[in-house]
Write a protein that holds these residues in place. Structure first.
Motif, PDB file in Angstrom:
ATOM      1  N   PHE A 426       0.846  -1.191   0.000  1.00 47.11           N
ATOM      2  CA  PHE A 426       0.000   0.000   0.000  1.00 47.11           C
ATOM      3  C   PHE A 426       0.883   1.242   0.000  1.00 47.11           C
ATOM      4  O   PHE A 426       1.711   1.402   0.885  1.00 47.11           O
ATOM      5  N   ALA A 427       0.718   2.078  -0.999  1.00 45.15           N
ATOM      6  CA  ALA A 427       1.489   3.319  -1.054  1.00 45.15           C
ATOM      7  C   ALA A 427       0.516   4.492  -1.040  1.00 45.15           C
ATOM      8  O   ALA A 427      -0.244   4.693  -1.981  1.00 45.15           O
ATOM      9  N   PHE A 428       0.533   5.222   0.061  1.00 48.60           N
ATOM     10  CA  PHE A 428      -0.378   6.358   0.243  1.00 48.60           C
ATOM     11  C   PHE A 428       0.332   7.662  -0.073  1.00 48.60           C
ATOM     12  O   PHE A 428       1.537   7.770   0.110  1.00 48.60           O
ATOM     13  N   THR A 429      -0.433   8.634  -0.478  1.00 48.57           N
ATOM     14  CA  THR A 429       0.082   9.999  -0.472  1.00 48.57           C
ATOM     15  C   THR A 429      -1.078  10.989  -0.407  1.00 48.57           C
ATOM     16  O   THR A 429      -2.155  10.740  -0.950  1.00 48.57           O
ATOM     17  N   TRP A 430      -0.845  12.067   0.287  1.00 47.98           N
ATOM     18  CA  TRP A 430      -1.758  13.202   0.194  1.00 47.98           C
ATOM     19  C   TRP A 430      -1.409  13.973  -1.064  1.00 47.98           C
ATOM     20  O   TRP A 430      -0.212  14.079  -1.407  1.00 47.98           O
ATOM     21  N   VAL A 431      -2.392  14.490  -1.739  1.00 48.99           N
ATOM     22  CA  VAL A 431      -2.142  15.433  -2.830  1.00 48.99           C
ATOM     23  C   VAL A 431      -2.830  16.736  -2.417  1.00 48.99           C
ATOM     24  O   VAL A 431      -4.026  16.728  -2.100  1.00 48.99           O
ATOM     25  N   THR A 432      -2.065  17.814  -2.359  1.00 54.77           N
ATOM     26  CA  THR A 432      -2.581  19.052  -1.760  1.00 54.77           C
ATOM     27  C   THR A 432      -2.554  20.208  -2.761  1.00 54.77           C
ATOM     28  O   THR A 432      -1.999  20.075  -3.855  1.00 54.77           O
ATOM     29  N   ASP A 433      -3.126  21.314  -2.355  1.00 53.69           N
ATOM     30  CA  ASP A 433      -3.043  22.558  -3.144  1.00 53.69           C
ATOM     31  C   ASP A 433      -3.559  22.405  -4.574  1.00 53.69           C
ATOM     32  O   ASP A 433      -2.905  22.834  -5.532  1.00 53.69           O
ATOM     33  N   PHE A 434      -4.712  21.809  -4.693  1.00 57.78           N
ATOM     34  CA  PHE A 434      -5.363  21.721  -6.009  1.00 57.78           C
ATOM     35  C   PHE A 434      -5.754  23.119  -6.474  1.00 57.78           C
ATOM     36  O   PHE A 434      -5.970  24.003  -5.653  1.00 57.78           O
ATOM     37  N   PRO A 435      -5.904  23.289  -7.780  1.00 59.36           N
ATOM     38  CA  PRO A 435      -6.505  24.545  -8.226  1.00 59.36           C
ATOM     39  C   PRO A 435      -7.938  24.631  -7.684  1.00 59.36           C
ATOM     40  O   PRO A 435      -8.584  23.599  -7.491  1.00 59.36           O
ATOM     41  N   LEU A 436      -8.397  25.855  -7.432  1.00 61.63           N
ATOM     42  CA  LEU A 436      -9.776  26.013  -6.937  1.00 61.63           C
ATOM     43  C   LEU A 436     -10.771  25.796  -8.082  1.00 61.63           C
ATOM     44  O   LEU A 436     -11.818  25.193  -7.900  1.00 61.63           O
ATOM     45  N   PHE A 437     -10.410  26.316  -9.258  1.00 62.79           N
ATOM     46  CA  PHE A 437     -11.310  26.227 -10.418  1.00 62.79           C
ATOM     47  C   PHE A 437     -10.605  25.565 -11.586  1.00 62.79           C
ATOM     48  O   PHE A 437      -9.378  25.522 -11.632  1.00 62.79           O
ATOM     49  N   GLU A 438     -11.400  25.104 -12.531  1.00 62.40           N
ATOM     50  CA  GLU A 438     -10.828  24.707 -13.816  1.00 62.40           C
ATOM     51  C   GLU A 438     -11.805  25.132 -14.911  1.00 62.40           C
ATOM     52  O   GLU A 438     -12.970  25.409 -14.641  1.00 62.40           O
ATOM     53  N   TRP A 439     -11.291  25.138 -16.127  1.00 63.01           N
ATOM     54  CA  TRP A 439     -12.138  25.505 -17.256  1.00 63.01           C
ATOM     55  C   TRP A 439     -12.825  24.253 -17.783  1.00 63.01           C
ATOM     56  O   TRP A 439     -12.185  23.227 -17.967  1.00 63.01           O
ATOM     57  N   SER A 440     -14.140  24.323 -17.974  1.00 69.64           N
ATOM     58  CA  SER A 440     -14.840  23.187 -18.551  1.00 69.64           C
ATOM     59  C   SER A 440     -15.237  23.498 -19.984  1.00 69.64           C
ATOM     60  O   SER A 440     -16.041  24.399 -20.233  1.00 69.64           O
ATOM     61  N   ASP A 441     -14.640  22.746 -20.926  1.00 66.84           N
ATOM     62  CA  ASP A 441     -14.989  22.940 -22.335  1.00 66.84           C
ATOM     63  C   ASP A 441     -16.451  22.580 -22.556  1.00 66.84           C
ATOM     64  O   ASP A 441     -17.155  23.229 -23.326  1.00 66.84           O
ATOM     65  N   GLU A 442     -16.878  21.530 -21.839  1.00 69.03           N
ATOM     66  CA  GLU A 442     -18.237  21.040 -22.002  1.00 69.03           C
ATOM     67  C   GLU A 442     -19.252  22.108 -21.628  1.00 69.03           C
ATOM     68  O   GLU A 442     -20.202  22.385 -22.358  1.00 69.03           O
ATOM     69  N   GLU A 443     -19.032  22.710 -20.445  1.00 71.15           N
ATOM     70  CA  GLU A 443     -19.998  23.717 -19.979  1.00 71.15           C
ATOM     71  C   GLU A 443     -19.642  25.115 -20.455  1.00 71.15           C
ATOM     72  O   GLU A 443     -20.395  26.064 -20.235  1.00 71.15           O
ATOM     73  N   ASN A 444     -18.424  25.229 -21.050  1.00 69.48           N
ATOM     74  CA  ASN A 444     -17.960  26.511 -21.537  1.00 69.48           C
ATOM     75  C   ASN A 444     -17.942  27.567 -20.434  1.00 69.48           C
ATOM     76  O   ASN A 444     -18.347  28.712 -20.629  1.00 69.48           O
ATOM     77  N   LYS A 445     -17.523  27.156 -19.252  1.00 69.07           N
ATOM     78  CA  LYS A 445     -17.371  28.121 -18.159  1.00 69.07           C
ATOM     79  C   LYS A 445     -16.431  27.549 -17.098  1.00 69.07           C
ATOM     80  O   LYS A 445     -16.040  26.385 -17.162  1.00 69.07           O
ATOM     81  N   ILE A 446     -16.129  28.414 -16.142  1.00 67.81           N
ATOM     82  CA  ILE A 446     -15.293  27.988 -15.012  1.00 67.81           C
ATOM     83  C   ILE A 446     -16.121  27.103 -14.084  1.00 67.81           C
ATOM     84  O   ILE A 446     -17.286  27.399 -13.817  1.00 67.81           O
ATOM     85  N   VAL A 447     -15.524  26.006 -13.632  1.00 64.53           N
ATOM     86  CA  VAL A 447     -16.227  25.147 -12.663  1.00 64.53           C
ATOM     87  C   VAL A 447     -15.293  24.874 -11.472  1.00 64.53           C
ATOM     88  O   VAL A 447     -14.086  25.096 -11.567  1.00 64.53           O
ATOM     89  N   SER A 448     -15.880  24.413 -10.381  1.00 64.67           N
ATOM     90  CA  SER A 448     -15.058  24.088  -9.208  1.00 64.67           C
ATOM     91  C   SER A 448     -14.332  22.777  -9.456  1.00 64.67           C
ATOM     92  O   SER A 448     -14.913  21.851 -10.013  1.00 64.67           O
ATOM     93  N   VAL A 449     -13.100  22.673  -8.981  1.00 64.71           N
ATOM     94  CA  VAL A 449     -12.403  21.388  -9.069  1.00 64.71           C
ATOM     95  C   VAL A 449     -12.995  20.428  -8.038  1.00 64.71           C
ATOM     96  O   VAL A 449     -13.259  19.275  -8.337  1.00 64.71           O
ATOM     97  N   HIS A 450     -13.226  20.887  -6.819  1.00 64.19           N
ATOM     98  CA  HIS A 450     -13.871  20.035  -5.815  1.00 64.19           C
ATOM     99  C   HIS A 450     -15.359  20.396  -5.747  1.00 64.19           C
ATOM    100  O   HIS A 450     -16.156  19.837  -6.449  1.00 64.19           O
TER     101      HIS A 450
END
Ligand code: ASP
Length: 587
Positions: A426-450
């Protein structure tokens, strides 16, 4: 702790047959269970009796000719009750492959509690039946020892979770299933209201707003092992309903969440005797993408993606020059001992890379001189070879493209081509500091990453208006063996900031009010700083059980096309039911 299973006592059974051991020799026992197997030797019949705890051999002999005859009529999966003394087997008859293999029970009484039709497949591991058949007859599938083990492990994991979180001061609090839409980026399952025709409850995608509301109510440390519902296109590792260990806490920062979850995972993996070293390692999202080409890196796999952009500045091949000139990158991956891949196999990899969005891949080998599909000169090839750390029998794969394309493609190939190291389970890791937003081509607008309640990092708040896509979130995922097993964040607790995030996401004041009215209002009534996480309980149990699909650890899962093959849901309903709900189906 006393093992109460051994008692298992009730009027029909004194002990589970699967628990019998040499120390029980001489005892008279009453067992109940299913006929696993019958061997008729004429004047001797052996019946393997299966119950929840295992299988034990029952012997019918000529001391009781009536029982011997009755035993001969037993069939697979008949339900029977047997009484008799436990005796040690003759040393030559000991079966080392069975936990009960040193003993057997001599039948002095046999009752057939129920007959059974011939099962569609044998109750045995490994199972010899296609998954659809197993799911249709899930009740039989679940009789298999491996399934009994997995479902029990699930119980033990839930118990461990409850004990651990309670010991840390958390309260288990339930939240509604008939709820208002909760945004986790998926489609809602809707439940029509009969009383208020034309209105709908939504099954919660998660208890996100409820758990935050509980923080506003002062409960401070909440958890719940809870079902969540998301109507998404299913991939193999998704279920329309799944279970989360949902956690929220007040007056905390990220470090508090990391420490809590590190401790919880250590406690959970103890269930299977695994010692997890804490604190668990951490990577920022950026590091994770740069080094592994994914935000869910499988750290059992050694080897990282190398950046060759700087070195490639003077390279001659035109594809590389073009990509670099337009701001792209050259990334490379060493695949150990893969020099033997044939042209055909390399072409297939190229196809896969194209499915991931790349224009193709470049390969490089070094056997009696450099060989590549691309015209690299010797110095160029050597630079690449050295920077990726490749050795003679290795293969190097290169992608020249935009960074957002090159990294995921190599990340995919890394997982596809390099086997995990054998020593690490088992190899664990935290992944931190995600971007808050990303661009969605599908919705053609900014969306939340989480989700929209995730707090930006304080230092990035000034960027919200000018460069929202550069804002980092106080969000984190916890990853194990390449699976995201949990994710969460410190939340926004400030009314104005929350409103601003909604507006960046393109929600009008009216939509905000409709969707989150109560919650926004609540934020104004004294909201403590708070944060939390949700862990995928199915996936965790899958890892604990050593299975490779969550369907194996969910008692009654749906297929990848969201069907329950056992019950036949979803199914049609009557006109009357539709009428009562004020609904009419479109023709
Ligand atoms: N509600 C989130 C989810 O279901 C987890 C969290 O932010 O706590 O993914």
């Amino acid at each position: 702790m006393e093992d109460n299973r051994a008692l298992g006592k009730n009027s029909m059974r004194t002990i589970y047959g699967g628990l019998l051991r040499p120390e029980h020799a001489g005892q008279d026992v009453s067992l109940c269970g299913w006929v696993q197997r019958l061997r008729d030797m004429g004047n001797l019949v052996f019946v393997d009796l299966r119950d929840r705890e295992g299988i034990v051999q029952i012997v019918f002999n000529q001391d009781r000719p009536d029982l011997l005859e009755a035993a001969k009529k037993l069939r697979q999966e008949y339900v029977v009750a047997v009484k008799g003394p436990v005796r040690k087997r003759d040393p030559r008859a000991v079966n080392k492959d069975m936990a009960t293999g040193e003993v057997e029970v001599e039948a002095r009484d046999l009752r057939v509690l129920n007959a059974a039709k011939v099962p569609p497949f044998q109750v045995a591991d490994p199972v010899q039946a296609a998954e659809d058949l197993r799911m249709k007859y899930r009740y039989i599938d679940l009789r298999r020892p491996s399934k009994q083990r997995a479902i029990r492990l699930r119980h033990e994991a839930a118990l461990r979770t409850r004990n651990y979180l309670s010991s840390q001061g958390f309260l288990e609090i339930e939240t509604p299933y008939l709820a208002k839409s909760t945004p986790e980026g998926a489609r809602d399952y809707l439940v029509p209201s009969r009383i208020y025709k034309g209105r709908f409850y939504a099954l919660p995608q998660s208890p996100q707003t409820y758990k935050q509301t509980l923080m506003i109510s002062g409960f401070d440390r909440y958890f719940q092992i809870v079902r969540c519902f998301r109507d998404e296109d299913l991939r193999s590792e998704r279920q329309p309903e799944f279970t989360q260990i949902d956690i929220e806490m007040s007056f905390v920062d990220r470090e508090d969440v990391y420490a809590l979850v590190d401790g919880m995972l250590a406690a959970l993996f103890e269930v299977i005797g695994e010692k997890i070293e804490t604190p668990l390692p951490r990577l920022t999202y950026e590091e994770s993408m740069d080094r592994y080409g994914t935000d869910k890196p499988d750290l059992r796999i050694t080897g990282e993606i190398a950046d060759l952009t700087r070195e490639a500045a003077g390279f001659q091949p035109e594809v590389i020059r073009k990509v670099l000139a337009s701001g792209g990158v050259l990334k490379g991956l060493r695949v150990p001992k893969a020099a033997g891949l044939s042209r055909g196999q390399l072409d297939k990899l190229g196809e896969k890379a194209k499915e991931c969005g790349a224009k193709g891949i470049i390969w490089l080998k070094n056997q009696n001189g450099f060989k590549s599909a691309l015209k690299l000169d010797d110095a160029e090839a050597r630079t690449i070879w050295e920077k990726t750390g490749a050795l003679d029998e290795d293969l190097v794969l290169l992608v020249a493209d935009r960074c957002e394309v090159a990294l995921p493609v190599l990340g995919f190939l890394r997982k596809e081509l390099i086997p995990p190291q054998s020593g690490t389970k088992f190899a664990f890791t935290w992944v931190t500091d995600f971007p808050l937003f990303e661009w969605s081509d599908e919705e053609n607008k900014i969306v939340s990453v989480h989700h929209p309640f995730t707090s930006p990092r304080a230092e990035d708040i000034p960027l919200l208006d000018s460069e929202p896509l550069r804002v980092k979130a106080r969000a984190y995922d916890i990853v194990c063996n390449g699976y995201e097993i949990g994710g969460g964040s410190i939340r926004i607790h400030d009314f104005e900031l929350q409103r601003k995030v909604f507006s960046i996401l393109g929600l009008s004041a009216k939509e905000t009010e409709e969707k989150f009215g109560y919650f926004l209002e609540a934020l104004g009534y004294g909201t403590p700083p708070h944060g939390g996480i949700a862990m995928g309980f199915d996936r965790l149990t899958m890892l604990l059980a050593g299975e490779d699909s969550i369907r194996e650890v969910i008692p009654f899962p749906k297929t990848t096309s969201a069907l329950c093959l056992l019950t036949g849901s979803p199914s049609e309903v009557s006109e009357k039911q539709l009428d009562e709900l004020g609904l009419k189906l479109k023709k």
